[in-house]
Design a protein around this motif. Sequence first.
Motif, PDB file in Angstrom:
ATOM      1  N   PRO A   1       6.662   2.942  30.397  1.00 21.04           N
ATOM      2  CA  PRO A   1       7.983   2.990  30.937  1.00 21.04           C
ATOM      3  C   PRO A   1       9.009   2.332  30.219  1.00 21.04           C
ATOM      4  O   PRO A   1       8.898   1.433  29.554  1.00 21.04           O
ATOM      5  CB  PRO A   1       7.625   2.174  32.391  1.00 21.04           C
ATOM      6  N   VAL A   2      10.233   3.063  30.071  1.00 22.67           N
ATOM      7  CA  VAL A   2      11.494   2.661  29.374  1.00 22.67           C
ATOM      8  C   VAL A   2      12.417   2.393  30.639  1.00 22.67           C
ATOM      9  O   VAL A   2      12.660   3.306  31.398  1.00 22.67           O
ATOM     10  CB  VAL A   2      11.914   3.507  28.246  1.00 22.67           C
ATOM     11  N   ASP A   3      13.129   1.542  30.709  1.00 22.87           N
ATOM     12  CA  ASP A   3      14.062   1.035  31.682  1.00 22.87           C
ATOM     13  C   ASP A   3      15.206   2.249  31.535  1.00 22.87           C
ATOM     14  O   ASP A   3      15.857   2.428  30.623  1.00 22.87           O
ATOM     15  CB  ASP A   3      14.655  -0.392  31.511  1.00 22.87           C
ATOM     16  N   ALA A   4      15.459   2.778  32.630  1.00 21.54           N
ATOM     17  CA  ALA A   4      16.409   3.838  32.829  1.00 21.54           C
ATOM     18  C   ALA A   4      17.795   3.241  32.529  1.00 21.54           C
ATOM     19  O   ALA A   4      18.718   3.642  31.831  1.00 21.54           O
ATOM     20  CB  ALA A   4      16.416   4.439  34.038  1.00 21.54           C
ATOM     21  N   ASP A   5      18.027   1.963  32.983  1.00 22.88           N
ATOM     22  CA  ASP A   5      19.386   1.282  32.676  1.00 22.88           C
ATOM     23  C   ASP A   5      19.663   1.094  31.221  1.00 22.88           C
ATOM     24  O   ASP A   5      20.905   1.422  30.566  1.00 22.88           O
ATOM     25  CB  ASP A   5      19.584   0.045  33.513  1.00 22.88           C
ATOM     26  N   ARG A   6      18.603   0.986  30.301  1.00 21.35           N
ATOM     27  CA  ARG A   6      18.721   0.710  28.788  1.00 21.35           C
ATOM     28  C   ARG A   6      19.017   2.165  28.298  1.00 21.35           C
ATOM     29  O   ARG A   6      20.085   2.284  27.343  1.00 21.35           O
ATOM     30  CB  ARG A   6      17.444   0.107  28.287  1.00 21.35           C
ATOM     31  N   ILE A   7      18.542   2.954  28.815  1.00 22.02           N
ATOM     32  CA  ILE A   7      18.750   4.484  28.339  1.00 22.02           C
ATOM     33  C   ILE A   7      20.365   4.739  28.687  1.00 22.02           C
ATOM     34  O   ILE A   7      21.095   5.453  27.904  1.00 22.02           O
ATOM     35  CB  ILE A   7      17.850   5.654  28.959  1.00 22.02           C
ATOM     36  N   ARG A   8      20.472   4.743  29.687  1.00 18.95           N
ATOM     37  CA  ARG A   8      21.975   4.900  30.137  1.00 18.95           C
ATOM     38  C   ARG A   8      23.109   4.112  29.495  1.00 18.95           C
ATOM     39  O   ARG A   8      23.974   4.581  29.044  1.00 18.95           O
ATOM     40  CB  ARG A   8      22.286   4.677  31.826  1.00 18.95           C
ATOM     41  N   GLN A   9      22.710   3.013  29.185  1.00 19.81           N
ATOM     42  CA  GLN A   9      23.616   1.883  28.336  1.00 19.81           C
ATOM     43  C   GLN A   9      23.739   2.536  26.901  1.00 19.81           C
ATOM     44  O   GLN A   9      24.855   2.758  26.184  1.00 19.81           O
ATOM     45  CB  GLN A   9      23.320   0.563  28.476  1.00 19.81           C
ATOM     46  N   ALA A  10      22.494   2.943  26.280  1.00 21.27           N
ATOM     47  CA  ALA A  10      22.473   3.495  24.892  1.00 21.27           C
ATOM     48  C   ALA A  10      23.319   4.711  24.838  1.00 21.27           C
ATOM     49  O   ALA A  10      24.234   5.064  23.957  1.00 21.27           O
ATOM     50  CB  ALA A  10      20.982   3.756  24.430  1.00 21.27           C
ATOM     51  N   ILE A  11      23.062   5.658  25.887  1.00 18.51           N
ATOM     52  CA  ILE A  11      23.986   6.825  25.898  1.00 18.51           C
ATOM     53  C   ILE A  11      25.723   6.492  26.083  1.00 18.51           C
ATOM     54  O   ILE A  11      26.412   7.012  25.418  1.00 18.51           O
ATOM     55  CB  ILE A  11      23.431   7.669  27.206  1.00 18.51           C
ATOM     56  N   LYS A  12      26.111   5.484  27.011  1.00 21.42           N
ATOM     57  CA  LYS A  12      27.429   5.214  27.127  1.00 21.42           C
ATOM     58  C   LYS A  12      27.808   4.706  25.929  1.00 21.42           C
ATOM     59  O   LYS A  12      29.001   4.839  25.435  1.00 21.42           O
ATOM     60  CB  LYS A  12      27.420   4.117  28.169  1.00 21.42           C
ATOM     61  N   GLU A  13      26.961   3.676  24.982  1.00 18.13           N
ATOM     62  CA  GLU A  13      27.763   3.226  23.817  1.00 18.13           C
ATOM     63  C   GLU A  13      28.161   4.066  22.842  1.00 18.13           C
ATOM     64  O   GLU A  13      28.834   3.857  21.835  1.00 18.13           O
ATOM     65  CB  GLU A  13      26.620   1.993  23.259  1.00 18.13           C
ATOM     66  N   VAL A  14      27.533   5.551  22.624  1.00 19.24           N
ATOM     67  CA  VAL A  14      27.935   6.320  21.736  1.00 19.24           C
ATOM     68  C   VAL A  14      29.008   7.441  22.452  1.00 19.24           C
ATOM     69  O   VAL A  14      29.195   8.430  21.897  1.00 19.24           O
ATOM     70  CB  VAL A  14      26.578   7.172  21.092  1.00 19.24           C
ATOM     71  N   GLY A  15      29.543   7.158  23.802  1.00 15.48           N
ATOM     72  CA  GLY A  15      30.782   7.582  24.303  1.00 15.48           C
ATOM     73  C   GLY A  15      30.398   8.864  25.081  1.00 15.48           C
ATOM     74  O   GLY A  15      31.265   9.626  25.439  1.00 15.48           O
ATOM     75  N   TYR A  16      29.151   8.744  25.900  1.00 13.78           N
ATOM     76  CA  TYR A  16      28.872   9.894  26.721  1.00 13.78           C
ATOM     77  C   TYR A  16      28.520   9.059  28.207  1.00 13.78           C
ATOM     78  O   TYR A  16      28.153   7.966  28.233  1.00 13.78           O
ATOM     79  CB  TYR A  16      27.855  10.820  26.338  1.00 13.78           C
ATOM     80  N   GLU A  17      28.443  10.223  29.307  1.00 16.02           N
ATOM     81  CA  GLU A  17      28.149   9.504  30.576  1.00 16.02           C
ATOM     82  C   GLU A  17      27.046  10.058  31.166  1.00 16.02           C
ATOM     83  O   GLU A  17      27.022  11.431  31.076  1.00 16.02           O
ATOM     84  CB  GLU A  17      29.470   9.676  31.348  1.00 16.02           C
ATOM     85  N   VAL A  18      25.966   9.326  31.728  1.00 20.89           N
ATOM     86  CA  VAL A  18      25.043  10.054  32.394  1.00 20.89           C
ATOM     87  C   VAL A  18      25.480  10.040  33.878  1.00 20.89           C
ATOM     88  O   VAL A  18      25.889   9.258  34.534  1.00 20.89           O
ATOM     89  CB  VAL A  18      23.784   8.981  32.606  1.00 20.89           C
ATOM     90  N   VAL A  19      25.365  11.404  34.053  1.00 22.21           N
ATOM     91  CA  VAL A  19      25.766  11.646  35.533  1.00 22.21           C
ATOM     92  C   VAL A  19      24.689  11.703  36.691  1.00 22.21           C
ATOM     93  O   VAL A  19      24.880  11.922  37.920  1.00 22.21           O
ATOM     94  CB  VAL A  19      26.596  12.948  35.778  1.00 22.21           C
ATOM     95  N   SER A  20      23.606  12.005  36.179  1.00 27.48           N
ATOM     96  CA  SER A  20      22.303  12.004  36.988  1.00 27.48           C
ATOM     97  C   SER A  20      21.238  11.675  36.380  1.00 27.48           C
ATOM     98  O   SER A  20      21.064  11.789  35.109  1.00 27.48           O
ATOM     99  CB  SER A  20      22.208  13.164  37.843  1.00 27.48           C
TER     100      SER A  20
END
Length: 64
Positions: free
Chosen positions: A45-64
């Motif tokens: 398992p990989v923490d979903a919040d870590r994935i969301r944060q990594a995506i946010k750091e490169v300029g994109y938004e997780v919407v679901s």
Amino acid sequence: MFTVKGMTCTGCMTKVTNAVTGLDGVNDVDVDISNGELTVLSETPVDADRIRQAIKEVGYEVVS
């Protein structure tokens, strides 16, 4: 699986893929640009919040 807002080209896909692939525990990432879907493959398992944060750091938004 995540839906990423603003991922519209191969450059976007590469940024998001590299950001998420670099996280500990992530084995592979599959991206479908046409609908903005990102699937993360891992053996543990990989923490979903870590994935969301990594995506946010490169300029994109997780919407679901």
